[in-house]
Design a protein around this motif. Structure first.
Motif, PDB file in Angstrom:
ATOM      1  N   SER A  79      -6.072  -1.700   1.393  1.00 58.27           N
ATOM      2  CA  SER A  79      -6.494  -2.424   0.186  1.00 58.27           C
ATOM      3  C   SER A  79      -6.033  -1.665  -1.049  1.00 58.27           C
ATOM      4  O   SER A  79      -6.401  -0.504  -1.244  1.00 58.27           O
ATOM      5  N   TRP A  80      -5.248  -2.324  -1.898  1.00 60.05           N
ATOM      6  CA  TRP A  80      -4.806  -1.692  -3.137  1.00 60.05           C
ATOM      7  C   TRP A  80      -5.955  -1.549  -4.126  1.00 60.05           C
ATOM      8  O   TRP A  80      -5.961  -0.621  -4.950  1.00 60.05           O
ATOM      9  N   ASP A  81      -6.948  -2.416  -4.068  1.00 58.99           N
ATOM     10  CA  ASP A  81      -8.104  -2.255  -4.943  1.00 58.99           C
ATOM     11  C   ASP A  81      -8.838  -0.959  -4.633  1.00 58.99           C
ATOM     12  O   ASP A  81      -9.282  -0.242  -5.546  1.00 58.99           O
ATOM     13  N   GLU A  91      10.180   4.812  -6.757  1.00 55.88           N
ATOM     14  CA  GLU A  91      10.802   3.837  -5.848  1.00 55.88           C
ATOM     15  C   GLU A  91       9.915   3.659  -4.618  1.00 55.88           C
ATOM     16  O   GLU A  91       9.383   4.623  -4.071  1.00 55.88           O
ATOM     17  N   ARG A  92       9.781   2.403  -4.159  1.00 54.91           N
ATOM     18  CA  ARG A  92       8.931   2.108  -3.010  1.00 54.91           C
ATOM     19  C   ARG A  92       9.769   1.508  -1.890  1.00 54.91           C
ATOM     20  O   ARG A  92      10.579   0.604  -2.116  1.00 54.91           O
ATOM     21  N   ILE A  93       9.583   1.982  -0.691  1.00 51.65           N
ATOM     22  CA  ILE A  93      10.127   1.356   0.511  1.00 51.65           C
ATOM     23  C   ILE A  93       8.926   0.778   1.244  1.00 51.65           C
ATOM     24  O   ILE A  93       8.056   1.524   1.715  1.00 51.65           O
ATOM     25  N   GLU A 126       3.628  -5.970  -7.700  1.00 50.19           N
ATOM     26  CA  GLU A 126       2.342  -5.715  -8.350  1.00 50.19           C
ATOM     27  C   GLU A 126       1.663  -4.457  -7.811  1.00 50.19           C
ATOM     28  O   GLU A 126       0.529  -4.144  -8.192  1.00 50.19           O
ATOM     29  N   ILE A 127       2.327  -3.743  -6.925  1.00 50.38           N
ATOM     30  CA  ILE A 127       1.744  -2.527  -6.355  1.00 50.38           C
ATOM     31  C   ILE A 127       1.426  -1.542  -7.481  1.00 50.38           C
ATOM     32  O   ILE A 127       2.302  -1.227  -8.287  1.00 50.38           O
ATOM     33  N   ASP A 135      -3.986  -7.918   2.473  1.00 46.45           N
ATOM     34  CA  ASP A 135      -4.091  -7.672   1.035  1.00 46.45           C
ATOM     35  C   ASP A 135      -2.985  -8.485   0.354  1.00 46.45           C
ATOM     36  O   ASP A 135      -1.802  -8.335   0.678  1.00 46.45           O
ATOM     37  N   LYS A 136      -3.350  -9.316  -0.562  1.00 49.55           N
ATOM     38  CA  LYS A 136      -2.410 -10.283  -1.137  1.00 49.55           C
ATOM     39  C   LYS A 136      -1.643  -9.750  -2.348  1.00 49.55           C
ATOM     40  O   LYS A 136      -1.001 -10.517  -3.075  1.00 49.55           O
ATOM     41  N   THR A 137      -1.675  -8.452  -2.553  1.00 48.51           N
ATOM     42  CA  THR A 137      -0.916  -7.866  -3.647  1.00 48.51           C
ATOM     43  C   THR A 137       0.575  -8.013  -3.385  1.00 48.51           C
ATOM     44  O   THR A 137       1.063  -7.624  -2.313  1.00 48.51           O
ATOM     45  N   ASN A 138       1.300  -8.578  -4.320  1.00 47.49           N
ATOM     46  CA  ASN A 138       2.748  -8.681  -4.181  1.00 47.49           C
ATOM     47  C   ASN A 138       3.387  -7.307  -4.353  1.00 47.49           C
ATOM     48  O   ASN A 138       2.846  -6.433  -5.030  1.00 47.49           O
ATOM     49  N   GLU A 139       4.569  -7.142  -3.774  1.00 50.53           N
ATOM     50  CA  GLU A 139       5.234  -5.844  -3.853  1.00 50.53           C
ATOM     51  C   GLU A 139       5.494  -5.424  -5.292  1.00 50.53           C
ATOM     52  O   GLU A 139       5.411  -4.245  -5.628  1.00 50.53           O
TER      53      GLU A 139
END
Length: 588
Positions: A76-78, A115-117, A107-108, A101-105
């Motif tokens: 969960s990003w929250d 940079e995120r992979i 919106e992380i 978790d419905k967070t779009n990439e």
């Protein structure tokens, strides 16, 4: 790309099993001879809330939790947002996130320049479909991480079985099914696009313990047979461990109604002849301060553990800090002698558990052990030999000095001696009765208001500290003796300081560090010698008010050495990069 040292973190809600997953992972590494280090972090809520863990695995010995997180498993990003202040990431960072978790990439909630992979995996769905319960999603996450990054899969399987060995067989099978679901999903559905592959050579299994647990083991080894305490974060694990183990060794554990009662019981047990202790955190020490004076005045051995937390008042009970130093050194009315000792890592907690009782019993003084949340609640690996030889063999068990038959003919409990220690009887010893009170007394224990007697008896009590300083002055030193820049720290900051100094030495910087074990009495002679070669000295501590810096300024002779502070608020431990950057500035 082969990686022999990886830092992995996970974050989620209190019911996601994040901490359990971390414990299984670091335990799997330990079972295959991998050096490991695990932190757990959670909010102050009694139930629920957010939680996270950080696991470092390495083929080489590690001294800290590492710098930046390379691999991040997110339920969960929250919930992650609660830990933003204590998590830093490599660039790039590899993320495994649950599609629940419905967070779009895009919106992380990480810094935009990192940079995120990202691997999006239906963690919750796999748990429900393959394990029959969403509660197994932490096992699914472990399966994904294991297969993606080469973590010790078989060790994890064994760890799952061990974790749930007291549960029904279907619970074990369900969690194993969750793990296998994660493994199989990666094999069939995921194309690896990052370059992290953990590699290790299997070796002899390591011991894996929490700091609180290791200290309790050390106390038991030293002969502790009485414990009284009151639950308080982050020290409660010592109470819980003692409640299970002390009765097995004919010992007594009492959960008291409060901290005042706990220390009173421990002092009473000591008077009765038992090796006794209590454990608490800063607020509890505040309540114990008056009876600390009683232990000093009555010359009764007792061990008091303070697992420090972020304060003041209730503060942040689940976070670390080093701001109880002055309280430990001077937190009683009057001139009350005591010894203060600070363990530096989990292995050291065992040795300090032994040493604290050695000092208390030999010198008949209260001993305060200054641990903290970072040390007390973290898991760390070390070699089994550290336990088998009793804390590296430096300190063994000791029994307190009792009076001989001749001394009992005219028993003088508080007889003045060269080292301040006089034979101590206890109830049941014929002709050994004496008065042990908080009021000032002469050598026979009888009350007095004579200023000259008070001066003699105070000098007697403080003579013990001089004797301790002569016998025990262990300091950890790192780096070349003739270095021009130095670092001084204490307690659990040792790991980050050590790694930073060793890294700086490898890069050609002339820097050294010192971490004293005993803080009261401070080994001033050895520390003054350490300072002699220095042009500048950095005192590093997790205390906004710089308590260690202020204490050293009053105790050491700095000459031409420029002394500087690096003191910050608690809430998170030092990391290696942080100390490295502070020291490197001295060369610019």
């Amino acid at each position: 790309m082969e990686h022999k040292d990886v830092v992995i973190a996970m974050a989620g809600s209190g019911g996601d099993g994040v901490v359990s997953a971390g414990e299984i992972l670091v335990g799997a590494g330990a079972s295959e001879g991998i050096h490991g280090f695990m932190l757990k972090s959670f909010g102050p809520q009694i139930r629920g809330g957010e939680s996270s863990c950080r696991v470092r695995l390495s083929e080489q010995q590690v001294y800290s939790h590492g710098d930046r997180i390379q691999i991040f498993g997110v339920f969960s990003w929250d919930d992650y947002r609660q830990f933003r202040g204590e998590m830093e990431f490599t660039d790039p960072v590899v993320i495994v996130m649950d599609t629940a978790d419905k967070t779009n990439e895009d919106e992380i909630p990480l810094d935009s320049d990192v940079e995120r992979i990202v691997y999006s995996v239906p963690i919750t769905d796999l748990a429900k479909e393959e394990a029959g319960t969403t509660q197994a999603k932490n096992m699914v996450m472990l399966g994904v991480l294991s297969e993606l990054f080469g973590l010790p899969g078989e060790g994890i399987r064994q760890g799952i079985r061990k974790k749930f060995r007291k549960k029904k067989q279907e619970v074990i099978e369900s969690n194993i099914a969750g793990f296998e679901a994660g493994v199989n999903y990666v094999r069939t559905e995921v194309k690896k696009v990052d370059d992290i592959q953990f590699t290790f050579t299997e070796a002899e299994p390591k011991v894996l313990m929490e700091g609180n647990e290791a200290f309790a083991y050390g106390a038991l080894y030293a002969g502790c047979r009485f414990f009284a305490g009151y639950p308080i974060t982050p020290a409660s694990e010592i109470l819980e461990w003692m409640s299970r183990e002390l009765p097995r060794y004919e010992g007594t554990m009492i959960q008291a109604e409060d901290e005042l009662a706990a220390i009173g019981m421990a002092i009473g047990a000591s008077f009765a002849g038992e090796k006794a202790m209590t454990a608490t955190s800063g607020p509890g020490i505040s309540l114990m301060s008056e009876q600390l004076g009683l232990a000093s005045m009555a010359e009764l051995p007792v061990v008091i553990v303070n697992v420090q937390r972020t304060g003041p008042s209730t503060g942040i009970p689940t976070k670390t800090e080093q701001a109880d130093l002055m309280q430990a050194l001077y937190g009683t009315h009057g001139d009350a002698n005591r010894v203060v000792i600070a363990p530096a890592d989990v292995e050291d907690c065992f040795g300090v558990g032994v040493q604290a009782f050695y000092i208390a019993e030999k010198y008949q003084v209260p001993v305060i052990v200054l641990s903290d949340q970072y040390l007390g609640q973290r898991k760390e690996t070390f070699d089994q030999s550290a336990l088998l030889n009793g804390g590296n063999g430096a300190i063994k068990q000791v029994e307190r000095l009792t009076p001989s038959g001749e001394e009992l003919e005219d028993y003088t409990r508080f007889r003045i001696t060269d080292n301040g220690v006089s034979p101590m009887s206890f109830p049941g010893i014929k002709d050994g009765m004496y008065q042990a009170a908080g009021i000032e007394h002469g050598e026979k224990g009888l009350p007095t208001s004579d200023k000259n007697v008070h001066e003699k008896m105070t000098a007697k009590r403080f003579q013990k500290n001089k004797a301790v300083a002569e016998e025990l002055n262990f300091i950890r030193f790192y780096g070349p003796e003739d270095a021009e820049v130095g670092v001084l720290g204490w307690g659990s900051s040792k790991g980050a300081i050590k790694e930073a100094v060793l890294r700086l030495n490898e890069e050609g910087y002339s820097v050294k560090a010192a971490v004293p074990q005993i803080l009261m009495p401070l080994p001033t002679k050895q520390l003054n010698q350490y300072v002699e070669s220095l042009h500048s000295l950095i005192v590093a501590e997790i205390s906004y008010s710089g308590q260690f810096y202020r204490y050293l300024k009053g105790e050491l002779q700095f000459g031409d050495c420029e002394i500087k502070q690096y003191a910050r608020v608690g809430g998170a431990a030092f990391n290696v990069e942080e100390i490295y950057n502070v020291v490197e500035q001295e060369f610019k």
